[in-house]
Design a protein around this motif. Sequence first.
Motif, PDB file in Angstrom:
ATOM      1  N   LEU A 130      -3.121 -76.808  20.686  1.00 55.14           N
ATOM      2  CA  LEU A 130      -4.474 -76.116  21.324  1.00 55.14           C
ATOM      3  C   LEU A 130      -5.550 -76.968  20.688  1.00 55.14           C
ATOM      4  N   ARG A 131      -5.683 -77.326  19.408  1.00 56.00           N
ATOM      5  CA  ARG A 131      -6.486 -78.119  18.858  1.00 56.00           C
ATOM      6  C   ARG A 131      -6.488 -79.474  19.190  1.00 56.00           C
ATOM      7  N   PRO A 137     -10.705 -84.671  24.969  1.00 52.16           N
ATOM      8  CA  PRO A 137     -11.148 -83.736  26.309  1.00 52.16           C
ATOM      9  C   PRO A 137     -10.878 -84.958  27.578  1.00 52.16           C
ATOM     10  N   ASN A 138     -10.709 -86.124  27.407  1.00 53.26           N
ATOM     11  CA  ASN A 138     -10.522 -87.248  28.575  1.00 53.26           C
ATOM     12  C   ASN A 138      -9.191 -87.449  28.916  1.00 53.26           C
ATOM     13  N   THR A 139      -8.312 -86.659  28.455  1.00 54.15           N
ATOM     14  CA  THR A 139      -6.872 -86.745  28.501  1.00 54.15           C
ATOM     15  C   THR A 139      -6.340 -85.314  29.263  1.00 54.15           C
ATOM     16  N   ARG A 140      -5.693 -85.125  30.183  1.00 47.04           N
ATOM     17  CA  ARG A 140      -5.206 -84.220  30.769  1.00 47.04           C
ATOM     18  C   ARG A 140      -3.581 -83.624  30.061  1.00 47.04           C
ATOM     19  N   PHE A 141      -3.237 -82.397  29.662  1.00 45.64           N
ATOM     20  CA  PHE A 141      -2.276 -81.894  29.106  1.00 45.64           C
ATOM     21  C   PHE A 141      -1.524 -80.715  29.954  1.00 45.64           C
ATOM     22  N   TYR A 142      -0.124 -81.030  29.919  1.00 44.99           N
ATOM     23  CA  TYR A 142       0.403 -79.837  30.708  1.00 44.99           C
ATOM     24  C   TYR A 142       1.642 -79.501  30.096  1.00 44.99           C
ATOM     25  N   ALA A 143       2.637 -78.366  30.264  1.00 41.89           N
ATOM     26  CA  ALA A 143       3.614 -78.040  29.680  1.00 41.89           C
ATOM     27  C   ALA A 143       4.373 -77.003  30.608  1.00 41.89           C
ATOM     28  N   THR A 145       6.894 -74.297  29.939  1.00 44.62           N
ATOM     29  CA  THR A 145       7.238 -73.084  28.961  1.00 44.62           C
ATOM     30  C   THR A 145       8.357 -71.896  29.648  1.00 44.62           C
ATOM     31  N   LYS A 146       9.139 -71.444  28.671  1.00 44.73           N
ATOM     32  CA  LYS A 146       9.845 -70.143  28.718  1.00 44.73           C
ATOM     33  C   LYS A 146       9.396 -69.099  27.698  1.00 44.73           C
ATOM     34  N   GLU A 147       8.238 -69.580  26.982  1.00 45.59           N
ATOM     35  CA  GLU A 147       7.776 -68.432  26.084  1.00 45.59           C
ATOM     36  C   GLU A 147       6.590 -67.797  26.789  1.00 45.59           C
ATOM     37  N   VAL A 148       6.991 -66.846  27.618  1.00 50.05           N
ATOM     38  CA  VAL A 148       6.269 -65.913  28.210  1.00 50.05           C
ATOM     39  C   VAL A 148       4.910 -64.991  27.459  1.00 50.05           C
ATOM     40  N   ARG A 149       5.474 -64.724  26.432  1.00 48.53           N
ATOM     41  CA  ARG A 149       4.781 -63.807  25.638  1.00 48.53           C
ATOM     42  C   ARG A 149       3.719 -64.613  24.813  1.00 48.53           C
ATOM     43  N   LEU A 150       4.163 -65.572  24.373  1.00 53.14           N
ATOM     44  CA  LEU A 150       3.338 -66.606  23.792  1.00 53.14           C
ATOM     45  C   LEU A 150       2.444 -67.228  24.697  1.00 53.14           C
ATOM     46  N   HIS A 151       2.640 -67.431  25.853  1.00 52.07           N
ATOM     47  CA  HIS A 151       1.690 -67.875  26.663  1.00 52.07           C
ATOM     48  C   HIS A 151       0.839 -66.826  27.167  1.00 52.07           C
ATOM     49  N   ASP A 152       1.204 -65.582  27.302  1.00 56.60           N
ATOM     50  CA  ASP A 152       0.090 -64.436  27.688  1.00 56.60           C
ATOM     51  C   ASP A 152      -0.753 -64.206  26.311  1.00 56.60           C
ATOM     52  N   GLN A 153      -0.465 -64.344  25.286  1.00 56.49           N
ATOM     53  CA  GLN A 153      -1.157 -63.798  24.333  1.00 56.49           C
ATOM     54  C   GLN A 153      -1.980 -64.922  23.646  1.00 56.49           C
ATOM     55  N   LEU A 154      -1.311 -66.280  23.839  1.00 50.14           N
ATOM     56  CA  LEU A 154      -2.116 -67.303  23.005  1.00 50.14           C
ATOM     57  C   LEU A 154      -2.647 -68.382  23.876  1.00 50.14           C
ATOM     58  N   GLN A 156      -2.589 -69.085  27.355  1.00 47.81           N
ATOM     59  CA  GLN A 156      -3.462 -68.800  28.567  1.00 47.81           C
ATOM     60  C   GLN A 156      -4.838 -68.378  27.995  1.00 47.81           C
ATOM     61  N   PRO A 157      -5.092 -67.540  27.179  1.00 47.13           N
ATOM     62  CA  PRO A 157      -6.607 -66.963  26.840  1.00 47.13           C
ATOM     63  C   PRO A 157      -7.242 -67.919  26.056  1.00 47.13           C
ATOM     64  N   GLU A 158      -6.657 -68.701  25.403  1.00 48.45           N
ATOM     65  CA  GLU A 158      -7.238 -69.947  24.610  1.00 48.45           C
ATOM     66  C   GLU A 158      -7.113 -71.327  25.392  1.00 48.45           C
ATOM     67  N   CYS A 159      -6.643 -71.331  26.702  1.00 50.53           N
ATOM     68  CA  CYS A 159      -6.447 -72.561  27.214  1.00 50.53           C
ATOM     69  C   CYS A 159      -7.670 -73.541  27.466  1.00 50.53           C
ATOM     70  N   PRO A 160      -7.523 -74.713  26.776  1.00 48.36           N
ATOM     71  CA  PRO A 160      -8.771 -75.569  27.225  1.00 48.36           C
ATOM     72  C   PRO A 160      -8.753 -76.043  28.533  1.00 48.36           C
ATOM     73  N   PRO A 161     -10.011 -76.613  29.038  1.00 50.92           N
ATOM     74  CA  PRO A 161     -10.215 -76.845  30.337  1.00 50.92           C
ATOM     75  C   PRO A 161      -9.384 -78.169  30.834  1.00 50.92           C
TER      76      PRO A 161
END
Length: 265
Positions: A130-131, A137-143, A145-154, A156-161
């Motif tokens: 995330l850092r 900011p001028n590069t796009r990132f995507y992934a 993942t099967k880490e659903v709990r980590l996605h929901d707790q960290l 997605q809530p802290e997802c940069p634009p």
Amino acid sequence: MPPPAAQASPDQPASRPRRLLSNSNRNLARDRIWSWSIPALAARLPDGRTIRTCPSAGVCAQACYARSGSYTFPSVKNAHLRNLAFAVQDPDGWEQAMKDELTARRFDGAAVRIHDSGDFFSADYARSWLRIIRSAPNTRFYAYTKEVRLHDQLLQPECPPNAAWVLSLGGTQDRRVDPRRHRIADVFPDEESIGEAGFHSQAESDLLAVDGPAPVGMAANRIPRFQRRQGDRTFGQWQREVDQQRRARRAATGSRTPERAGTSS
């Protein structure tokens, strides 16, 4: 399913990678997508530690494209192991090296797929990403993942634009996936069955996984032994079958097996 065997190489890499991001995947490179790869499922570092790089892998482990073909070449395996060793043994140095590399002009307006193989194996590792993403900011990132709990707790809530996540089915946390609020992807036996199920193919570009209509479908790699194991099921259907069988066994014996979380720091 028993844990995957740790991956060890007879000539363990000793040096750090000179470049962290690769454009060797031709299907990704055509759309200016760079990739970061670590060993799939698990790996043993040169210092003897074993890291589960895909903590919530489920049936996908039985038909993982990143355990076949060019991914099994010694040079490729060693490169992925060097990446993992750097990120685990010197996380601050790895994070800074990634930030520095992303300042190169070639990444301006490009995209980075995090984990052409591997997954977010810890919360600390995900926070580093995330850092890193915020630093470019001028590069796009995507992934995927099967880490659903980590996605929901960290994640997605802290997802940069400039980042996006796709929850791929076939993992031990599939029961936590909610298509009403999650962007999901499933692996189908072939391209034809994707549309028949009401999913949308990303065959034209991997970026359709995050930019195109949802839900997302992809055709399984044509690897005969993997095709035989998958049969005519999607990874999501296959995982549900396995989960139902486990629940039936637990009910019959009165035992209860805890879910592997895969979110430890």
